[in-house]
Write an enzyme that holds these catalytic residues in place. Structure first.
Site, PDB file in Angstrom:
ATOM      1  N   LYS A 113       7.662   1.737 -24.191  1.00 35.31           N
ATOM      2  CA  LYS A 113       7.052   2.407 -25.340  1.00 35.31           C
ATOM      3  C   LYS A 113       6.530   3.794 -25.019  1.00 35.31           C
ATOM      4  O   LYS A 113       6.362   4.622 -25.917  1.00 35.31           O
ATOM      5  CB  LYS A 113       5.945   1.546 -25.938  1.00 35.31           C
ATOM      6  CG  LYS A 113       4.683   1.433 -25.112  1.00 35.31           C
ATOM      7  CD  LYS A 113       3.637   0.645 -25.895  1.00 35.31           C
ATOM      8  CE  LYS A 113       2.313   0.574 -25.167  1.00 35.31           C
ATOM      9  NZ  LYS A 113       1.278  -0.111 -25.963  1.00 35.31           N
TER      10      LYS A 113
ATOM     11  N   GLY B 106       5.362   2.092 -15.956  1.00 35.77           N
ATOM     12  CA  GLY B 106       4.225   1.257 -16.296  1.00 35.77           C
ATOM     13  C   GLY B 106       2.904   1.759 -15.751  1.00 35.77           C
ATOM     14  O   GLY B 106       2.757   2.915 -15.355  1.00 35.77           O
TER      15      GLY B 106
ATOM     16  N   GLY C  98     -11.792  -5.957 -14.003  1.00 35.23           N
ATOM     17  CA  GLY C  98     -10.525  -6.678 -14.028  1.00 35.23           C
ATOM     18  C   GLY C  98      -9.588  -6.160 -15.110  1.00 35.23           C
ATOM     19  O   GLY C  98      -9.863  -5.162 -15.780  1.00 35.23           O
TER      20      GLY C  98
ATOM     21  N   HIS D 282       1.961   0.776  22.787  1.00 30.89           N
ATOM     22  CA  HIS D 282       0.641   1.326  23.142  1.00 30.89           C
ATOM     23  C   HIS D 282       0.726   2.852  23.222  1.00 30.89           C
ATOM     24  O   HIS D 282       1.684   3.391  23.767  1.00 30.89           O
ATOM     25  CB  HIS D 282       0.209   0.777  24.501  1.00 30.89           C
ATOM     26  CG  HIS D 282      -1.059   1.392  25.026  1.00 30.89           C
ATOM     27  ND1 HIS D 282      -2.300   1.050  24.537  1.00 30.89           N
ATOM     28  CD2 HIS D 282      -1.266   2.354  25.965  1.00 30.89           C
ATOM     29  CE1 HIS D 282      -3.216   1.770  25.177  1.00 30.89           C
ATOM     30  NE2 HIS D 282      -2.610   2.569  26.040  1.00 30.89           N
TER      31      HIS D 282
ATOM     32  N   GLY E 228       3.015  -6.221 -18.574  1.00 31.63           N
ATOM     33  CA  GLY E 228       1.892  -5.819 -17.738  1.00 31.63           C
ATOM     34  C   GLY E 228       0.520  -6.165 -18.273  1.00 31.63           C
ATOM     35  O   GLY E 228       0.332  -7.157 -18.979  1.00 31.63           O
TER      36      GLY E 228
ATOM     37  N   ILE F 254     -10.186  -1.971  -7.638  1.00 33.26           N
ATOM     38  CA  ILE F 254     -10.060  -0.724  -8.391  1.00 33.26           C
ATOM     39  C   ILE F 254     -11.365   0.058  -8.373  1.00 33.26           C
ATOM     40  O   ILE F 254     -11.385   1.276  -8.148  1.00 33.26           O
ATOM     41  CB  ILE F 254      -9.608  -1.013  -9.840  1.00 33.26           C
ATOM     42  CG1 ILE F 254      -8.223  -1.666  -9.833  1.00 33.26           C
ATOM     43  CG2 ILE F 254      -9.588   0.265 -10.676  1.00 33.26           C
ATOM     44  CD1 ILE F 254      -7.773  -2.182 -11.194  1.00 33.26           C
TER      45      ILE F 254
END
Length: 467
Positions: free
Chosen positions: A34, A40, A272, A445, A145, A185
C-alpha cells in the site's frame, strides 16, 4: 481479471522474501504494497533506519568521548541531527530500491494499493487514485506485519507524544526523552538520543529491562546503560501522559504504590507492537483470528482456509524480521511441494545498543522452570585482548548446556559485535553441538568470538584458559 499462482499481501521482510522464493520455484507471483516504497516496517521505519541512526550516534559518541584515548585529537564535535536524518533516509532509499530491483529480477508483478479479500481466492487492490483491480490467485500469503502499540489512556499526538516511527524523524535533539517501555525498541532509540546529548529516562512496568531475555543479560545491560547515563524507573506503572505546550508529564505508580512524576519535552511510547490486519476483510475469505488479533495458523503457517497462509508479525511468535523471512521461505517451499522446517527455538534475538545484546535458545530461567538439569559457563569480555585493544570491555558470553549430555541449550551474550557473533551459536546449536564441541574448535586470535570458546570451556569443565 489477473491470474496468479501466489499473491502476497505486504512487502516487508516476510512478504518480499516469500514472493522471491515463490518466483524462484517457478510460481507466477504478485505482491501488493500500500505504500510507495517496498520493504515494510523493517526497511522504512524499523530495523534499517534505526540502525543507521544508531551508527551515526555511535560515531558521535566515540568522537566526543573515546577518540582522545586513541590519540585522535579533534575540536569539540557537534551533532547535526538533520544530516543524520538525511543520511538515514538515503540508506532507506538505497535499501528499498534494492527490493524493487529484486522484484524486477524475479519477474514479480507489483501492485501499489491496499489489498483486501473478496473471497478465498480473490484479492482486490484499491489504488491511491481510487481505482480497483481484482487478482485471482491459487494461493494467498498474508504478510501485513504490525504497528506500534500504545496504552488506552495515552493520546499519541505524534509531535511530543510519539512512537518509534516519529522518533526516527525528529527535528531536534530532545532535552529530556522519557521512554515508556524497557524493551528492545525503546532502549535502542533511547541510546540514539542519549549519545546525542538528551537526558533519557526509561519507565518500565516490569522489574527489569529486556524482560524476555536471560536475567543475566538484563542485569548487565542495565548496569552498562546506567553507566552511560541512562536512568531507569523499574516496577513502575504509567497512569497518565499529559502534554502542556512543549512539556509532557508522565504520572506513574512505583512498586510501593506511591505516585511518581517525570517530565520531559518528548515521550516515546514503546510498549510493543500489534498485528496489523486493518482493511484486509478477512471475514470475506473466512479466515479465523485469535483473541489477540493475530491470524490463526497451524504449524505449517496455514490458516483454516487451506490455500491461505500467514507469516511474520501478523501471526504468533516473536516479531522479528528474520523470523518473518524464514517463514516466507517455508510457506513458498510448502506451496511448491517441498518439506521445509523452522526451529523456532533457534531464532536469535538481538538488541542493538552498545554493547550489543544477542541470544539464542532457552534462558536459564526457562530451563530451571522446566526442571532441566543444566551447567552454565561464562566468560567476561574484559579478559579478551581484542576487547582491551578496542576499549570494548563491558559484557560477557554465557553458555548453558545440558548437565548430562553437554548439548548446548542456550547462548546469551552482551558485548561488542554480539549481533554478528550470535550466528556462530545458532550454527552450533542447529547441529546440536555440545559445549565441548565448541570448546575444541579453533577461534582466531585476537577476536571477540574467543569469548564463545572460553565460555564453552567454562561450561564443559570449568577450564577456561584466560580466566
Amino acid at each position: 481479471m489477473s491470474q496468479f499462482d501466489v499473491t502476497v499481501i505486504g512487502s516487508g521482510p516476510g512478504g518480499y522474501v516469500a514472493a522471491i522464493r515463490c518466483a524462484q520455484l517457478g510460481l507466477k507471483t504478485a505482491i501488493i504494497e500500500k505504500y510507495p516504497t517496498m520493504g515494510g516496517t523493517c526497511l522504512n521505519v524499523g530495523c534499517i533506519p534505526s540502525k543507521a541512526l544508531l551508527d551515526s550516534s555511535e560515531h558521535f559518541e566515540n568522537a566526543k568521548h573515546n577518540f582522545a584515548s586513541h590519540g585522535i585529537i579533534i575540536d569539540e564535535p557537534k551533532a547535526d541531527l538533520a544530516r543524520m536524518i538525511e543520511r538515514k533516509n538515503e540508506v532507506v532509499e538505497q535499501t528499498t530500491k534494492g527490493i524493487n530491483f529484486l522484484m524486477d529480477k524475479n519477474k514479480i508483478t507489483v501492485f501499489e494499493g491496499v489489498g483486501s479479500f473478496e473471497s478465498s481466492t480473490q484479492v482486490k487492490v484499491t489504488k491511491n487514485d481510487g481505482s480497483t483491480e481484482t487478482l485471482d490467485s491459487k494461493y494467498i500469503i498474508i504478510a501485513t506485519g504490525s504497528k506500534p502499540s500504545s496504552l488506552p489512556f495515552i493520546t499519541l499526538d505524534k509531535e511530543r507524544v510519539i512512537t518509534s516511527t516519529e522518533a526516527l524523524e525528529l527535528k531536534e535533539i530532545p532535552k529530556h526523552l522519557v521512554v515508556i517501555g524497557g524493551g528492545v525498541i525503546g532502549l535502542e532509540l533511547g541510546s540514539v538520543y542519549k549519545r546525542l546529548g538528551s537526558e533519557v529516562t526509561v519507565v518500565e512496568f516490569m522489574d527489569k529491562i529486556i524482560p524476555t531475555m536471560d536475567g543475566a543479560l538484563s542485569k548487565e545491560l542495565n548496569k552498562v546503560l546506567r553507566k552511560q547515563g541512562m536512568k531507569f524507573m523499574l516496577s513502575t506503572a504509567v497512569q497518565a501522559v499529559e502534554r502542556s505546550g512543549d512539556t509532557v508529564k508522565v504520572t506513574a505508580k512505583d512498586k510501593k504504590g506511591a505516585e511518581v512524576v517525570v517530565e520531559g519535552d518528548y515521550v516515546l511510547v514503546s510498549v510493543g507492537r500489534r498485528p496489523y490486519t486493518d482493511g484486509l476483510a478477512l471475514e470475506k475469505a473466512g479466515v479465523d483470528m485469535d483473541e489477540r488479533g493475530r491470524v490463526k495458523t497451524d504449524e505449517h503457517l496455514q490458516t483454516n482456509v487451506s490455500n491461505i497462509y500467514a507469516i511474520g508479525d501478523v501471526v504468533t511468535g516473536a516479531m522479528l524480521a528474520h523470523k518473518a523471512s524464514e517463514e516466507g521461505v517455508l510457506v513458498a517451499e510448502q506451496i511448491a511441494g517441498q518439506k521445509p522446517h523452522i526451529n523456532y527455538n533457534l531464532i536469535p534475538g538481538v538488541v542493538y545498543t552498545w554493547p550489543e545484546v544477542a541470544a539464542v535458545g532457552k534462558t536459564e530461567e526457562q530451563l530451571k522452570e522446566e526442571g532441566v538439569a543444566i551447567k552454565v559457563g561464562s566468560f567476561p569480555m574484559r579478559a579478551l585482548g581484542r576487547s582491551r585493544a578496542s576499549g570494548d570491555v563491558d559484557g560477557f558470553v554465557k553458555i548453558i548446556a545440558d548437565e548430562k549430555t553437554d548439548e548446548v541449550l542456550g547462548v546469551h551474550m552482551i558485548g561488542a559485535r554480539a549481533a554478528d557473533m550470535i550466528a556462530a551459536a545458532v550454527t552450533a546449536m542447529e547441529y546440536r553441538a555440545s559445549a565441548e564441541d565448541i570448546a575444541r574448535m579453533s577461534h582466531a586470535h585476537p577476536t571477540f568470538a574467543e569469548a564463545i570458546k572460553e565460555a564453552a570451556l567454562d561450561a564443559t569443565a570449568k577450564i577456561a584458559i584466560h580466566m
